[in-house]
Design a protein around this motif. Structure first.
Motif, short mmCIF file in Angstrom:
data_model
loop_
_atom_site.label_atom_id
_atom_site.label_comp_id
_atom_site.label_asym_id
_atom_site.label_seq_id
_atom_site.Cartn_x
_atom_site.Cartn_y
_atom_site.Cartn_z
N SER A 1 -2.03 2.40 27.97
CA SER A 1 -1.32 3.52 27.33
C SER A 1 0.13 3.66 27.80
N GLN A 2 0.66 2.68 28.50
CA GLN A 2 2.06 2.72 28.88
C GLN A 2 2.93 2.44 27.66
N ILE A 3 3.91 3.30 27.42
CA ILE A 3 4.77 3.17 26.25
C ILE A 3 5.72 1.99 26.42
N ILE A 4 5.70 1.09 25.47
CA ILE A 4 6.59 -0.07 25.47
C ILE A 4 7.81 0.20 24.60
N PHE A 5 7.57 0.82 23.43
CA PHE A 5 8.66 1.03 22.48
C PHE A 5 8.21 2.07 21.46
N LYS B 1 4.39 -9.61 27.93
CA LYS B 1 3.40 -10.56 28.36
C LYS B 1 2.58 -11.03 27.15
N ASN B 2 1.89 -12.15 27.31
CA ASN B 2 0.97 -12.61 26.26
C ASN B 2 -0.35 -11.86 26.40
N GLU B 3 -0.36 -10.64 25.91
CA GLU B 3 -1.56 -9.81 26.02
C GLU B 3 -1.64 -8.90 24.80
N ILE B 4 -2.70 -8.09 24.74
CA ILE B 4 -2.93 -7.22 23.59
C ILE B 4 -2.13 -5.94 23.73
N THR C 1 2.23 0.56 22.63
CA THR C 1 1.80 0.73 24.01
C THR C 1 0.97 -0.47 24.44
N ASP C 2 0.80 -0.62 25.75
CA ASP C 2 -0.16 -1.61 26.22
C ASP C 2 -1.53 -0.95 26.31
N LEU C 3 -2.54 -1.68 26.76
CA LEU C 3 -3.90 -1.15 26.76
C LEU C 3 -4.11 -0.06 27.81
N SER D 1 -2.75 8.65 11.29
CA SER D 1 -2.05 7.49 11.83
C SER D 1 -2.89 6.24 11.65
N ILE D 2 -2.23 5.08 11.64
CA ILE D 2 -2.88 3.79 11.59
C ILE D 2 -2.59 3.06 12.90
N THR D 3 -3.62 2.52 13.53
CA THR D 3 -3.44 1.79 14.78
C THR D 3 -3.93 0.35 14.61
N LEU D 4 -3.09 -0.60 14.98
CA LEU D 4 -3.43 -2.02 14.92
C LEU D 4 -3.39 -2.61 16.33
#
Length: 472
Positions: free
Chosen positions: A425-429, A446-449, A421-423, A462-465
């Motif tokens: 919380s929108q699901i990307i994949f 985009k070039n973002e976190i 997800t992006d920051l 769960s593990i979140t990176l």
């Protein structure tokens, strides 16, 4: 007749098709050593080498576009002093090779320059590898047009001891990109020596530390155009050379502009004297902005046509530089450091590279996002910088990154579900898995976190990176 014509067409089309092969190497497979498949691989193949020790195994790779990687941890090539062709553990003669998660150690040769990798092809990418106790870590000759990318690697205790072999030694290739690496304790030689025409040396740690006896931390003997940004460059008390960074000192012979850009680095000299930056007379440009120099010594020697300096912070005493813990090589800034808010805008180079640090080195051999304030700080670290990009959970190892919109995951534990997800919380994949490794091209990012959440089969939590997409 129709059947005959059909068969004729199919038979003659088959040789035109090309299929890549995935080779598996390890104790439980048909091929138990990398050398057994090195003469069998074809263009575009992948060689997956199970984690473990492969003693006394050396070989060369001639096919193009190979991916050679360790699986489930490092594949350790413990050469026991052997070398292929009296050169290296791996001599890579094919073009466009990628090497990942391999450990190279104990290589020697009669020429006293036995390397972990000897590069004799065009274009090489090496990431997440370890090179230690060889006569050279990586040794590359002069090949054109060629770009080498070395990232997320560790180089330690390489060198024969004569000063002619090094942790990393790159010949007169076109471009070297060296980033997020930890190069230390080269034996008498340099932590990095590069004759490349263009050098991008970004967000690394070069250090002798307390016991190392290396020569220069960075040596660029033939000049060229070089950008040194965001690095920790530490010279210990037992260093063999008095200067930390050398430029053009064997002659300005590279066929490009001789320009040296030194921006937002932290230099630390623990010798009683020394030179931080030593350039050859006749260098076209030295631009040194926003560096933090700590310890005794002369900042710059040599005569350049243009010398442009600004925003640098100079402390002749290391203890007064405002480091968190210099005794343990932690050069993050304390809240009273004079380096805070002392930087100025450095602009861009002639070829468009922005001289503004967006990342910081994360020990060992990783990086974080640099959270720049309104006025940037001098040195490799911004005060109170946060946002870890790559994390290693304590009980096991997960390495993941996004590069050119490609999500890559290597895990010691089997993954059940990934969720990006992006920051906001929108699901990307998202995708269910039953694998240790994952590699997939995603829609344009985009070039973002981004946040990568992973559920593992063997653990209930769960593990979140946190990851950042890096587009080149």
């Amino acid at each position: 007749m129709k059947s005959f014509i059909f068969i004729f067409i199919v038979t003659n089309c088959i040789p035109l098709l090309s299929y890549s092969t995935r080779w598996q190497v390890g104790a439980s497979h048909m091929y138990t050593l990398p050398s057994q498949v090195s003469t069998l691989v074809q263009t575009g193949d992948t060689v997956d080498i199970d984690s473990g020790i492969y003693p006394s195994d050396v070989c060369n790779w001639q096919a193009d576009n190979l991916l050679l990687r360790g699986i489930g941890g490092y594949a350790i090539l413990e050469s026991n002093g052997l070398s292929w062709g009296d050169k290296a553990i791996w001599v890579i003669q094919g073009n466009n090779t990628t090497v990942e998660f391999i450990e190279f150690t104990e290589c020697t040769s009669t020429s006293q320059n036995g390397a972990g990798i000897r590069q004799e092809g065009l274009n090489l990418t090496v990431r997440h590898c370890s090179f230690h106790n060889n006569e050279d870590g990586i040794l590359a000759g002069e090949f054109h047009p060629s770009t080498m990318i070395i990232e997320f690697c560790e180089f330690a205790y390489n060198g024969f001891g004569t000063g002619y072999s090094h942790n990393v030694y790159i010949g007169n290739i076109d471009t070297l990109i060296f980033r997020y690496n930890y190069s230390h304790h080269s034996y008498i030689g340099h932590e990095l020596k590069s004759r490349a025409h263009f050098n991008y040396i970004l967000y690394n740690r070069f250090s002798n530390e307390a016991t190392g006896n290396a020569s220069r931390e960075i040596d660029l003997p033939n000049g060229g155009t070089s950008i040194i940004m965001g690095n920790i460059i530490q010279q210990g008390p037992n260093a063999q050379n008095s200067n930390l960074l050398g430029f053009g000192l064997e002659g300005l012979s590279n066929p490009v502009q001789h320009e040296l850009y030194v921006v937002n680095n932290t230099f630390v000299n623990e010798r009683p004297t020394g030179v931080f930056i030593d350039v050859q007379n006749g260098t076209s440009l030295v631009k040194a902005y926003n560096n933090l120099f700590a310890g005794p010594g002369t900042i710059l020697t040599g005569s350049a046509t243009v010398v442009d300096t600004a925003g640098n912070e100079i402390n002749s005493n290391i203890s007064s530089a405002g480091f968190v813990n210099s005794a343990n090589y932690d050069y993050h800034l304390l809240n009273n450091s004079s380096a805070i808010n002392s930087g100025v805008y450095a602009g861009s180079t002639a070829n468009g590279f922005i001289l503004y640090p967006s990342q910081e080195y994360l020990h060992p051999n990783g990086y974080t996002v640099r959270v720049n304030q309104a006025i940037t700080d001098a040195g490799a670290f911004e005060y109170q910088s946060t946002s870890i990009i790559e994390e290693n959970p304590e009980s096991f190892k997960i390495i993941s990154y996004i590069e050119n919109n490609n999500l890559v995951i290597h895990s010691d534990k089997k993954i059940k579900l990934i969720h990006l997800t992006d920051l906001s919380s929108q699901i990307i994949f998202q995708q269910y898995l039953n694998a240790f490794d994952f590699n997939k091209q995603l829609p344009s990012l985009k070039n973002e976190i981004y946040l990568l959440k992973m559920d593992l089969w063997e653990r209930s939590e769960s593990i979140t990176l946190k990851l950042i997409n890096r587009n080149h």
